[in-house]
Design a protein around this motif. Sequence first.
Motif, PDB file in Angstrom:
ATOM      1  N   LEU A  98     -29.988  10.445  -7.469  1.00  0.00           N
ATOM      2  CA  LEU A  98     -30.469  10.537  -6.084  1.00  0.00           C
ATOM      3  C   LEU A  98     -31.732  11.382  -5.977  1.00  0.00           C
ATOM      4  O   LEU A  98     -32.146  11.747  -4.889  1.00  0.00           O
ATOM      5  N   TYR A  99     -32.345  11.660  -7.111  1.00  0.00           N
ATOM      6  CA  TYR A  99     -33.586  12.437  -7.112  1.00  0.00           C
ATOM      7  C   TYR A  99     -34.754  11.555  -6.690  1.00  0.00           C
ATOM      8  O   TYR A  99     -35.579  11.945  -5.868  1.00  0.00           O
ATOM      9  N   ASP A 101     -34.537   8.099  -5.541  1.00  0.00           N
ATOM     10  CA  ASP A 101     -34.335   7.106  -4.481  1.00  0.00           C
ATOM     11  C   ASP A 101     -32.900   7.163  -3.955  1.00  0.00           C
ATOM     12  O   ASP A 101     -31.971   6.737  -4.635  1.00  0.00           O
ATOM     13  N   LYS A 102     -32.745   7.711  -2.762  1.00  0.00           N
ATOM     14  CA  LYS A 102     -31.410   7.799  -2.159  1.00  0.00           C
ATOM     15  C   LYS A 102     -30.997   6.488  -1.486  1.00  0.00           C
ATOM     16  O   LYS A 102     -29.826   6.262  -1.212  1.00  0.00           O
ATOM     17  N   THR A 103     -31.970   5.613  -1.213  1.00  0.00           N
ATOM     18  CA  THR A 103     -31.669   4.387  -0.456  1.00  0.00           C
ATOM     19  C   THR A 103     -30.843   3.392  -1.259  1.00  0.00           C
ATOM     20  O   THR A 103     -30.239   2.492  -0.688  1.00  0.00           O
ATOM     21  N   LEU A 105     -28.211   4.145  -3.131  1.00  0.00           N
ATOM     22  CA  LEU A 105     -26.920   4.734  -3.509  1.00  0.00           C
ATOM     23  C   LEU A 105     -25.806   3.694  -3.559  1.00  0.00           C
ATOM     24  O   LEU A 105     -25.034   3.650  -4.529  1.00  0.00           O
ATOM     25  N   GLU A 132     -28.888  15.196  -9.143  1.00  0.00           N
ATOM     26  CA  GLU A 132     -28.657  15.494  -7.719  1.00  0.00           C
ATOM     27  C   GLU A 132     -27.537  14.609  -7.159  1.00  0.00           C
ATOM     28  O   GLU A 132     -27.611  14.137  -6.030  1.00  0.00           O
ATOM     29  N   SER A 133     -26.504  14.399  -7.969  1.00  0.00           N
ATOM     30  CA  SER A 133     -25.453  13.453  -7.562  1.00  0.00           C
ATOM     31  C   SER A 133     -24.088  13.790  -8.154  1.00  0.00           C
ATOM     32  O   SER A 133     -23.274  12.893  -8.361  1.00  0.00           O
ATOM     33  N   GLU A 136     -21.157  12.659  -5.808  1.00  0.00           N
ATOM     34  CA  GLU A 136     -21.008  11.198  -5.761  1.00  0.00           C
ATOM     35  C   GLU A 136     -20.467  10.659  -7.088  1.00  0.00           C
ATOM     36  O   GLU A 136     -19.635   9.741  -7.111  1.00  0.00           O
TER      37      GLU A 136
END
Length: 255
Positions: A98-99, A101-103, A105, A132-133, A136
């Motif tokens: 998620l560093y 591109d969070k879109t 996910l 960063e995940s 998740e």
Amino acid sequence: MIDTHTHLYAEEFDEDRKEAIQRALDKGISEFYLPAIDSESHEKMLQLEKEYPGQVFSMMGLHPCYVKPESWEKELELVKNYLDQRHFPAIGEIGIDLYWDKTTLDIQVKAFEQQIDWAIEKDLPIVIHTRESFDETFEVLERKKHPKLRGIFHCFSGNLEQAQHAIDLNFILGIGGVVTFKNGKIDQFLSEVPLEKIVLETDSPYLAPVPHRGKRNESSYLDLVAGKLVDIYGKDFSEIDRITTENARKMFVNS
């Protein structure tokens, strides 16, 4: 020593790949495990494996940064075709990032879960990329809990609690150049993680250890990672080498 995660097929090595591998062999690194990225790099990766039989081993999988709306399902089909054709020591590198591109996910999670299912079906370890995940990633692993689900948290950069959570889920930690960084933080608690739960990696050409930080990384720098573990665990180099090598061999048992 075994480099459990190195992108030796990357274009950064196009000028001196053989020399870089030889430098590593001269340092006593006997095996190299290559994580897959996407279909654009499969051919180079598999060709390198052919050139170094018994030393270079390819994994297969779709990297989370390459899970794209327009292509991820097709990419997964290619991964599955390879997994059905031949043996690989692991499915990887897979996971959630998620560093950048969070879109994406939702589709990253779908791709991750699908590849976990294949790993369980084929009784293979997975090599996880998480950036960063952690939350998740752990959610997916908790959902997919299975006696055969195991693997490596590649380039582990979390905290002690996250390290323990990973170990509780039947995973071990891939430790690379970050352990030598002043702001890497993992050196502050790593001694509380049993050495039996650690494997060595470089992630070359990325994340070169000190004193090469910021430059191209290569597998021959694995001794610098091991050397840092000597300081952290208070064991001699040969003991660090022996234990981490045994850990890697157990993980990649059929390579």
